[in-house]
Design an enzyme around this catalytic site. Structure first.
Site, PDB file in Angstrom:
ATOM      1  N   ARG A 120     -13.048   2.722  20.583  1.00 45.28           N
ATOM      2  CA  ARG A 120     -13.527   3.879  21.364  1.00 45.28           C
ATOM      3  C   ARG A 120     -13.098   3.831  22.836  1.00 45.28           C
ATOM      4  NH1 ARG A 120     -17.755   2.617  17.962  1.00 45.28           N
ATOM      5  NH2 ARG A 120     -17.952   4.122  16.270  1.00 45.28           N
ATOM      6  N   LYS A 142      -2.119  12.676  29.446  1.00 46.15           N
ATOM      7  CA  LYS A 142      -1.944  13.310  28.133  1.00 46.15           C
ATOM      8  C   LYS A 142      -1.362  12.266  27.181  1.00 46.15           C
ATOM      9  CE  LYS A 142      -1.279  18.233  28.953  1.00 46.15           C
ATOM     10  NZ  LYS A 142      -0.327  19.349  28.823  1.00 46.15           N
ATOM     11  N   GLU A 184      12.666  17.622  33.586  1.00 44.98           N
ATOM     12  CA  GLU A 184      11.267  17.691  34.048  1.00 44.98           C
ATOM     13  C   GLU A 184      11.190  17.656  35.576  1.00 44.98           C
ATOM     14  OE1 GLU A 184       9.052  18.419  31.845  1.00 44.98           O
ATOM     15  OE2 GLU A 184       9.266  17.259  29.990  1.00 44.98           O
ATOM     16  N   LYS A 226       3.047  16.243  40.351  1.00 47.84           N
ATOM     17  CA  LYS A 226       2.235  16.109  39.133  1.00 47.84           C
ATOM     18  C   LYS A 226       0.820  15.662  39.491  1.00 47.84           C
ATOM     19  CE  LYS A 226       1.769  15.197  34.456  1.00 47.84           C
ATOM     20  NZ  LYS A 226       2.373  14.986  33.174  1.00 47.84           N
ATOM     21  N   GLU A 236      -6.267  20.991  31.854  1.00 46.48           N
ATOM     22  CA  GLU A 236      -5.408  22.157  31.605  1.00 46.48           C
ATOM     23  C   GLU A 236      -6.189  23.434  31.305  1.00 46.48           C
ATOM     24  OE1 GLU A 236      -1.633  21.262  29.589  1.00 46.48           O
ATOM     25  OE2 GLU A 236      -1.814  23.204  28.624  1.00 46.48           O
ATOM     26  N   ARG A 240      -2.566  23.419  35.412  1.00 44.30           N
ATOM     27  CA  ARG A 240      -1.775  22.393  34.705  1.00 44.30           C
ATOM     28  C   ARG A 240      -0.858  23.000  33.647  1.00 44.30           C
ATOM     29  NH1 ARG A 240      -3.402  16.266  32.762  1.00 44.30           N
ATOM     30  NH2 ARG A 240      -1.323  15.809  31.943  1.00 44.30           N
ATOM     31  N   ASN A 244       4.047  23.171  31.635  1.00 42.48           N
ATOM     32  CA  ASN A 244       4.670  23.408  30.326  1.00 42.48           C
ATOM     33  C   ASN A 244       5.800  24.427  30.399  1.00 42.48           C
ATOM     34  OD1 ASN A 244       2.849  21.652  29.029  1.00 42.48           O
ATOM     35  ND2 ASN A 244       1.294  23.255  29.025  1.00 42.48           N
ATOM     36  N   HIS A 247       8.378  24.650  27.688  1.00 45.59           N
ATOM     37  CA  HIS A 247       7.928  23.788  26.580  1.00 45.59           C
ATOM     38  C   HIS A 247       7.585  24.572  25.313  1.00 45.59           C
ATOM     39  CE1 HIS A 247       7.937  20.803  29.698  1.00 45.59           C
ATOM     40  NE2 HIS A 247       7.452  19.858  28.929  1.00 45.59           N
ATOM     41  N   HIS A 251       9.470  23.075  22.464  1.00 45.50           N
ATOM     42  CA  HIS A 251       8.832  22.420  21.316  1.00 45.50           C
ATOM     43  C   HIS A 251       9.313  23.040  20.005  1.00 45.50           C
ATOM     44  CE1 HIS A 251       5.221  20.661  23.745  1.00 45.50           C
ATOM     45  NE2 HIS A 251       6.353  20.061  23.987  1.00 45.50           N
ATOM     46  N   HIS A 264      13.726  15.522  24.157  1.00 47.46           N
ATOM     47  CA  HIS A 264      12.680  16.398  24.699  1.00 47.46           C
ATOM     48  C   HIS A 264      13.178  17.137  25.950  1.00 47.46           C
ATOM     49  CE1 HIS A 264       8.697  17.798  25.812  1.00 47.46           C
ATOM     50  NE2 HIS A 264       8.859  17.264  27.000  1.00 47.46           N
TER      51      HIS A 264
HETATM   52  P1  NAD Z   1      11.708   8.059  24.688  1.00 46.42           P
HETATM   53  O1  NAD Z   1      10.442   7.401  24.921  1.00 46.42           O
HETATM   54  O2  NAD Z   1      12.126   8.322  23.283  1.00 46.42           O
HETATM   55  O3  NAD Z   1      12.855   7.230  25.418  1.00 46.42           O
HETATM   56  C1  NAD Z   1      14.186   7.656  25.332  1.00 46.42           C
HETATM   57  C2  NAD Z   1      15.102   6.551  24.794  1.00 46.42           C
HETATM   58  O4  NAD Z   1      15.377   5.633  25.847  1.00 46.42           O
HETATM   59  C3  NAD Z   1      14.502   5.737  23.667  1.00 46.42           C
HETATM   60  O5  NAD Z   1      15.515   5.381  22.772  1.00 46.42           O
HETATM   61  C4  NAD Z   1      14.000   4.499  24.401  1.00 46.42           C
HETATM   62  O6  NAD Z   1      13.868   3.372  23.581  1.00 46.42           O
HETATM   63  C5  NAD Z   1      15.076   4.321  25.433  1.00 46.42           C
HETATM   64  N1  NAD Z   1      14.707   3.592  26.626  1.00 46.42           N
HETATM   65  C6  NAD Z   1      13.518   3.638  27.278  1.00 46.42           C
HETATM   66  N2  NAD Z   1      13.622   2.967  28.431  1.00 46.42           N
HETATM   67  C7  NAD Z   1      14.872   2.483  28.505  1.00 46.42           C
HETATM   68  C8  NAD Z   1      15.569   1.727  29.464  1.00 46.42           C
HETATM   69  N3  NAD Z   1      15.017   1.390  30.629  1.00 46.42           N
HETATM   70  N4  NAD Z   1      16.866   1.375  29.204  1.00 46.42           N
HETATM   71  C9  NAD Z   1      17.460   1.776  28.051  1.00 46.42           C
HETATM   72  N5  NAD Z   1      16.857   2.515  27.112  1.00 46.42           N
HETATM   73  C10 NAD Z   1      15.576   2.882  27.343  1.00 46.42           C
HETATM   74  O7  NAD Z   1      11.788   9.482  25.418  1.00 46.42           O
HETATM   75  P2  NAD Z   1      11.290   9.980  26.851  1.00 46.42           P
HETATM   76  O8  NAD Z   1      12.233  11.026  27.247  1.00 46.42           O
HETATM   77  O9  NAD Z   1      10.978   8.869  27.761  1.00 46.42           O
HETATM   78  O10 NAD Z   1       9.883  10.668  26.497  1.00 46.42           O
HETATM   79  C11 NAD Z   1       9.827  11.780  25.644  1.00 46.42           C
HETATM   80  C12 NAD Z   1       8.426  11.876  25.088  1.00 46.42           C
HETATM   81  O11 NAD Z   1       7.507  12.060  26.156  1.00 46.42           O
HETATM   82  C13 NAD Z   1       8.221  13.026  24.132  1.00 46.42           C
HETATM   83  O12 NAD Z   1       7.543  12.568  23.002  1.00 46.42           O
HETATM   84  C14 NAD Z   1       7.368  13.997  24.918  1.00 46.42           C
HETATM   85  O13 NAD Z   1       6.535  14.758  24.098  1.00 46.42           O
HETATM   86  C15 NAD Z   1       6.589  13.074  25.792  1.00 46.42           C
HETATM   87  N6  NAD Z   1       6.096  13.691  27.022  1.00 46.42           N
HETATM   88  C16 NAD Z   1       4.786  13.501  27.317  1.00 46.42           C
HETATM   89  C17 NAD Z   1       4.282  14.009  28.493  1.00 46.42           C
HETATM   90  C18 NAD Z   1       2.858  13.730  28.856  1.00 46.42           C
HETATM   91  O14 NAD Z   1       2.364  14.331  29.811  1.00 46.42           O
HETATM   92  N7  NAD Z   1       2.199  12.821  28.172  1.00 46.42           N
HETATM   93  C19 NAD Z   1       5.106  14.727  29.368  1.00 46.42           C
HETATM   94  C20 NAD Z   1       6.444  14.901  29.029  1.00 46.42           C
HETATM   95  C21 NAD Z   1       6.942  14.371  27.847  1.00 46.42           C
HETATM   96  N1  GLY Z   2       3.711  17.387  30.765  1.00 42.35           N
HETATM   97  C1  GLY Z   2       2.676  18.356  30.808  1.00 42.35           C
HETATM   98  C2  GLY Z   2       1.408  17.850  31.358  1.00 42.35           C
HETATM   99  O1  GLY Z   2       1.270  16.691  31.657  1.00 42.35           O
HETATM  100  O2  GLY Z   2       0.458  18.580  31.479  1.00 42.35           O
END
Ligand code: NAD
Ligand code: GLY
Length: 361
Positions: A120, A142, A184, A226, A236, A240, A244, A247, A251, A264
């Site tokens: 939890r 998030k 982003e 941010k 949100e 907030r 998006n 997005h 998406h 992404h």
């Molecule tokens: P990811 O986590 O898949 O990383 C991209 C690639 O880079 C992967 O293959 C990873 O293993 C590799 N990698 C990571 N760090 C590295 C490094 N230093 N050197 C070499 N390779 C490396 O993708 P991302 O773009 O980081 O994140 C995308 C995700 O984030 C999506 O799932 C998206 O929905 C989510 N997201 C969440 C929020 C939020 O607010 N929580 C906001 C935007 C995106």
């Molecule tokens: N990436 C969208 C949010 O954090 O709200």
């Protein structure tokens, strides 16, 4: 090093941004009261940075359990989440054991959700290693996983106690992943920070060349944007949603093409061009504005033409987006460059025109 704060009262937390931070035990010490942590990473990031983090923790007398996940958006699933719970339970991790996410947004989102739900709720630390994670996903709480019927559909708001963005980790990031992060970054300029957008237009080459000063500036400015938005609207219910931008379309591209097929950030770039096109059709921005936005994404090496999934398929996929309210899709659009708005009254005919136009160069 730069330090920013996400101001959420008692749950406020710092974001540290700089070079060599993975080796700085003093930044972690205050957040690791006991002698044990669990680190979640993946098969790509762990060989690069896990040992360094473990070494820093050992220098503080802290032992770590490591849970290494398969790499990729396609693994942002309930099955992979279960691997985290398996690792935590097998190693008898307790409610006081902090969970550290070491990786990109996929690892960060899944680890955060595991932290929100394991026993939890356990303390959570973000160590983002992609540009996208350093400028966006690690900040704001998030967390979640994908469902076959929709991206990020299962999740929780759960804030980390600390974000540690070591910019040196970006040196090993593939070029297309760096570009995806820039989508982003550009977003903040478009929705609320015109001077930053103008700076990006002048400095995109430096960012692509991984100029340290330019990257640190862009990361800090993005995190500042941010942090302000999250502090004003954590859950949100208002502002907030502007984060998006692109997005809703993006998406649909990601899930329509199969998770992992489009990055992404790539989907967000093409989706933002769609949002800009729709804003123009509503009479809010000019054709020149749309061209300017396309130019910036193109100069960042990002796609500006969306895949031709078919208009009905797009509409179907967008109907499952979380930004749907009362059966109406609420789009993030641009009233002008530098000012985003959420708008729920898009005429269906205009939306169809955008979906048809933006799949062609
Ligand atoms: P990811 O986590 O898949 O990383 C991209 C690639 O880079 C992967 O293959 C990873 O293993 C590799 N990698 C990571 N760090 C590295 C490094 N230093 N050197 C070499 N390779 C490396 O993708 P991302 O773009 O980081 O994140 C995308 C995700 O984030 C999506 O799932 C998206 O929905 C989510 N997201 C969440 C929020 C939020 O607010 N929580 C906001 C935007 C995106
Ligand atoms: N990436 C969208 C949010 O954090 O709200």
């Amino acid at each position: 090093m730069q330090t920013l704060t996400v101001g959420l009262g008692e749950r406020s937390y710092p974001i540290y941004i700089g070079s060599g931070l993975l080796g700085q035990a003093d930044l972690l010490r205050a957040h690791i009261p006991r002698k044990r942590v669990a680190i979640v990473s993946n098969t790509t990031v762990a060989p690069l940075y896990l040992e360094k983090l473990q070494y820093t923790l050992q220098s503080m007398g802290v032992d770590s359990v490591s849970i290494i996940l398969p790499d990729g958006e396609a693994y942002k699933t309930a099955d992979t989440l279960n691997l985290i719970y398996d690792g935590l339970l097998t190693n008898r991790c307790e409610r006081s054991t902090p969970l550290i996410a070491l990786g990109g947004g996929v690892v960060g989102d899944m680890t955060g959700y595991a932290a929100a739900t394991y026993l939890r709720g356990v303390p959570f630390i973000q160590i983002p290693t992609t540009l996208l994670a350093q400028v966006d996903s690690s900040v704001g709480g998030k967390t979640g996983i994908n469902h076959p019927l929709g991206k990020n559909m299962i999740g929780a708001f759960y804030q980390p106690q600390l974000v540690l963005a070591d910019t040196d980790t970006l040196n090993t990031l593939p070029d297309n992943e760096l570009a995806a992060g820039l989508a982003e970054v550009i977003k903040y300029g478009l929705i609320r920070d015109l001077p930053f957008l103008e700076w990006l237009e002048l400095n995109i080459e430096k960012l692509l060349a991984r100029d340290t000063a330019a990257l640190q500036y862009a990361i800090a400015r993005s995190c500042q944007n941010k942090a302000e938005v999250v502090a004003a609207d954590e859950r949100e219910s208002g502002e907030r949603a502007l984060l998006n931008l692109g997005h809703t379309f993006g998406h649909a591209i990601e899930s329509g093409m199969g998770y992992g097929s489009w990055l992404h950030g790539e989907a967000v770039a093409a989706g933002t061009v769609m949002a800009a096109d729709l804003s123009q059709r509503l009479g809010w921005i000019s054709a020149q504005d749309v061209a300017r936005i396309r130019r910036l994404f193109e100069s960042a090496g990002l796609p500006v033409v969306s895949p031709d999934l078919g208009t009905d398929k797009y509409l179907d996929l967008m109907g499952l987006d979380k930004k749907v309210e009362g059966g109406k899709i609420r789009f993030v659009l641009l009233k002008e460059i530098g000012r985003g708005v959420v708008f729920g009254d898009v005429p269906a005919a205009l939306l169809r025109q955008t979906l048809e136009a933006c799949v062609h160069a």
